[in-house]
Design an enzyme around this catalytic site. Structure first.
Site, mmCIF file in Angstrom:
data_model
loop_
_atom_site.group_PDB
_atom_site.id
_atom_site.type_symbol
_atom_site.label_atom_id
_atom_site.label_comp_id
_atom_site.label_asym_id
_atom_site.label_seq_id
_atom_site.Cartn_x
_atom_site.Cartn_y
_atom_site.Cartn_z
ATOM 1 N N ARG A 166 0.792 -1.234 0.060
ATOM 2 C CA ARG A 166 -0.313 0.043 -0.011
ATOM 3 C C ARG A 166 0.767 1.343 0.065
ATOM 4 O O ARG A 166 0.524 2.323 0.644
ATOM 5 C CB ARG A 166 -0.912 0.155 1.321
ATOM 6 N N SER A 242 -10.547 -0.183 3.455
ATOM 7 C CA SER A 242 -9.815 -0.397 4.828
ATOM 8 C C SER A 242 -9.286 1.052 5.288
ATOM 9 O O SER A 242 -8.374 1.630 4.479
ATOM 10 C CB SER A 242 -8.795 -1.327 4.734
ATOM 11 N N GLU A 341 -4.390 4.370 5.873
ATOM 12 C CA GLU A 341 -4.335 4.133 4.239
ATOM 13 C C GLU A 341 -4.920 5.250 3.533
ATOM 14 O O GLU A 341 -3.938 5.625 2.692
ATOM 15 C CB GLU A 341 -5.202 2.817 4.176
#
Ligand SMILES: Cc1cc2nc3c(=O)[nH]c(=O)nc-3n(C[C@H](O)[C@H](O)[C@H](O)COP(=O)(O)OP(=O)(O)OC[C@H]3O[C@@H](n4cnc5c(N)ncnc54)[C@H](O)[C@@H]3O)c2cc1C
Length: 348
Positions: A166, A242, A341
Site C-alpha cells: 500500500r 480499509s 491508508e
C-alpha cells in the site's frame, strides 16, 4: 481548451466518505492537451490531485487548488517484444474497475483479482492497490508522469516506483510532486490465475459463473460476489475501504504479542531483508472493542472493524478524530501504532 475551473467547489460528491468540504478552487482535466494550463493553475498555493476520492478523507476545507483527473483513453499496445504478455496503456482518469472489465472483454487476463476496487487508474499506482493475492506492482509495466513543479515529463519503470505494501514513491513526501498521466500494465496469457486465497478458490466453484467461461472472468465474478457481500457500498454507506494498513512488526514483537493473544492472526513477510510479521489491523481494532461503534454519524462498520463509515452527516473531522481514538487504543493495548491508508486532507 476544455479545462474546467470552479471556485469554492463543493467536495461531498467527490469523495466516497461523502463528507462535506470545499476547495478554494477546482480544476478538472479531461484532455491532456490542457495540461500546461492545469499546471499553471496549480502553481499558486497548496495543491491536491484527486481521482475518484475513494482513498482520501477531507478533515476540513482545502484552501488551495484541486486537480480533478478525468482524462480518458485505453489502448492495447502489443506483446512486449515477444514476452508472454500484452501491454496496455490507460489514462490516469480512467475508472480502474471499468478497465478491469475491458481487459477481460479483450481476453486479457491478469487484473481479475483486483476487480471492483473503486478509483482511477492513476491513483491505483499511488498506493499499489492490492486484493486477493495480487498487487498492482505484479502487473506493472511502466508509467508516465509529469513533475508539477517543473513541468518536466518522465517515464518510470518498476524499480523507480519503489512499490511496497500500500505504498510507492508517489505516496511519500518526496514523490508527491509527480502527477501520473498514463499507466501501462502487463496482462494476457502469461499471467497465471492467482488462487492462493482459500476463500476465493472455494467461491470460484460456488459462484464464479458458468464453467465454460475463461478462468479470469470467473475469478473476477467470484471476487465481485465476495466483495459485494463483505464490503459496504460507498454509494449507500460512506467509506474509504480499509482505513488502516496492516501493521508489520518484528518477529520478536509478534512472538511477545502471541504470548498474550495466542489466537492473534499474522503472517511472515520479509521487509528490508528482515523477517517480520504482518498483523491484522482489523483483528486488533476488533479486540479493542470498536467493531460496530458509533458516535453521531461517524462509526466503525458492523461487520468490518477496519472500515470506518459515515452514517450520513459525519464531518471529516469527526471521522479523523474517531480514527485517532482507535489508533491510541490499539497502541495502549498492543504497543502497535496503526497507520492510516487514505490521505487525510485539511483540518488541524
Ligand atoms: C469500498 C472500497 C474498497 C476498497 N478496496 C480496496 C482494495 O481492495 N485494495 C486497495 O488497495 N484499495 C482499496 N480501496 C481504496 C481505493 O479504492 C484505492 O486506493 C484507489 O486506488 C483510490 O483511487 P482514487 O482515484 O479514488 O484516488 P483518490 O482517493 O482520488 O486519491 C488517492 C491518492 O492518490 C493521489 N492521486 C490520485 N490520482 C493521482 C494521479 N493521477 N497522480 C498523482 N497522484 C494522484 C491523491 O492525491 C491521493 O493522495 C477501497 C476503497 C473503497 C471505498
Amino acid at each position: 481548451m476544455s479545462l474546467r475551473l470552479l471556485e469554492n467547489a463543493p467536495l461531498a460528491g467527490l469523495n466516497t466518505f461523502g463528507v462535506a468540504a470545499r476547495a478554494r478552487r477546482l480544476v478538472m482535466l479531461e484532455d491532456e492537451r490542457d495540461l500546461p494550463q492545469a499546471l499553471a493553475a496549480l502553481a499558486d498555493g497548496p495543491r491536491l490531485v484527486l481521482g475518484a476520492g475513494s482513498n482520501v478523507l477531507f478533515a476540513g476545507d482545502f484552501d488551495g487548488t484541486i486537480l480533478l483527473m478525468r482524462t480518458r483513453g485505453r489502448q492495447v499496445l502489443g506483446d512486449g517484444h515477444g514476452a508472454p504478455f500484452n501491454r496496455i496503456a490507460v489514462a490516469a482518469g480512467e475508472s480502474w474497475d471499468e478497465t478491469v472489465t475491458w481487459t477481460l472483454e479483450e481476453g486479457l487476463a491478469g487484473l481479475e483479482n483486483l476487480a471492483m476496487i473503486p478509483g482511477t487508474c492513476g491513483a491505483a499506482a499511488i498506493q499499489n492497490i492490492g486484493a486477493y493475492g495480487v498487487e498492482l506492482c505484479d502487473r506493472f509495466d511502466s508509467l508516465r508522469a509529469v513533475d508539477m513543479d517543473s513541468g518536466e515529463a518522465r517515464e518510470f519503470g518498476l524499480a523507480d516506483c519503489r512499490f511496497d505494501y500500500r505504498d510507492s514513491l508517489f505516496k511519500q513526501a518526496g514523490g508527491r510532486h509527480w502527477l501520473i498521466l498514463t499507466l501501462r500494465l502487463r496482462v494476457g496469457a502469461g499471467q497465471r490465475p492467482v488462487l492462493q486465497y482459500g476463500e476465493l478458490a472455494s467461491a470460484l466453484t460456488a459462484e464464479g459463473g458458468p464453467p465454460g467461461e475463461p478462468v479470469a472472468a470467473r475469478i473476477a465474478a467470484a471476487v465481485r460476489a465476495i466483495r459485494s457481500r463483505k464490503l459496504p457500498d460507498p454509494t449507500v454507506l460512506g467509506n474509504a475501504g480499509s482505513f488502516f494498513k496492516n501493521p508489520v512488526v518484528s518477529a520478536e514483537a509478534a512472538r511477545e504479542l502471541r504470548v498474550r493473544e495466542p489466537g492473534m492472526p499474522g503472517h511472515p513477510v520479509t521487509a528490508a531483508g528482515e523477517d517480520r510479521v504482518k498483523l491484522s489491523a482489523g483483528w486488533l481494532i476488533e479486540r479493542c472493542g470498536w467493531k460496530g461503534f458509533r458516535q453521531g454519524d461517524a462509526g466503525v462498520h458492523q461487520a468490518h472493524a477496519l472500515v470506518l463509515v459515515n452514517h450520513g452527516q459525519a464531518s471529516g473531522r469527526e471521522i479523523a478524530a474517531l480514527a485517532e481514538r482507535i489508533r491510541q487504543s490499539v497502541h495502549e493495548r498492543y504497543g502497535v501504532w496503526l497507520e492510516a491508508e487514505p490521505s487525510i486532507i485539511g483540518g488541524s
